[in-house]
Design an enzyme around this catalytic site. Structure first.
Site: not given
Ligand code: GRF
Length: 202
Positions: A12, A14, A92, A95, A109, A111
């Protein structure tokens, strides 16, 4: 207030970057709900610490998708919380059609590569192994393909000679934490439109 919902399965970071950016910039954006499929996800802890509504909706049946009933629960919870934009932040699971149909052009999303290069899992490793000089991250709308929807923002990260997958991933994530909150802000401010495959920002 523009209400967003966040789906996260892991650390988390992000989610945290989005929380911090909303606070720092004093934006009229509310995280209405954080949903995780993983009871151990640290993202849930982060939400709790910030007093953000959060729920774990696990899905025992499959690993990479949601079964029909669980999918319906996700949709219900998002709608109950008046979510206007669904943000996948390390969620993970892929959808499926029905989910996407319920939130047309309202799912995004982040990526960890410069799409369309290296879709799928562990893209930083793929970029390193391939030998490209530059990689990065992409915020995109979610469609029915894998990491294939219209691209909103990208940031470039150079690959250095001595990079390990871990070091490279860390540098990519630093950029993710900048462009993901920014993309959410642009959408909340009504500045983003989609024409075919192209995204226009004004
Ligand atoms: C990120 O690296 C994103 O690019 C991918 O999943 C990861 C999530 O990281 N889709 P976090 O849980 O936000 O640290």
């Amino acid at each position: 207030m523009f209400t967003i919902g966040i789906l996260a399965s892991g650390k988390g970071t992000n989610l945290q970057a989005i929380i911090d950016y909303i606070k720092e910039e004093n934006l009229p954006i509310k995280i209405g709900i954080v949903i995780s499929d993983n009871p151990e996800a640290y993202a849930l802890e982060r939400a709790k610490k910030e007093g953000i509504r959060n729920i774990c909706i696990p899905c025992e049946k499959y690993k990479t998708i949601l079964d029909k009933e669980t999918e319906i629960k996700y949709i219900e919870v998002l709608k109950e919380n008046n979510v206007e934009l669904v943000c996948l932040a390390g969620f993970m699971r892929i959808l499926k059609k029905n989910f996407i149909k319920n939130f047309p052009n309202k799912i995004i999303n982040i990526h960890p590569s410069l799409l369309p290069a290296f879709p799928g899992l562990e893209s930083w490793k793929k970029a390193l192994e391939y030998g490209v000089r530059f990689t990065g991250c992409t915020v995109h709308f979610v469609d029915e393909g894998i990491d294939s929807g219209p691209i909103i923002l990208q940031a470039v990260v150079p690959i250095l000679q001595d990079d390990t997958p871990e070091i490279l991933h860390k540098r990519i994530q630093e950029k993710e934490h900048i462009i993901y909150p920014l993309a959410i802000r642009l959408i909340a401010e009504g500045r983003v439109s989609i024409v075919g495959r192209k995204v226009y920002i004004r």
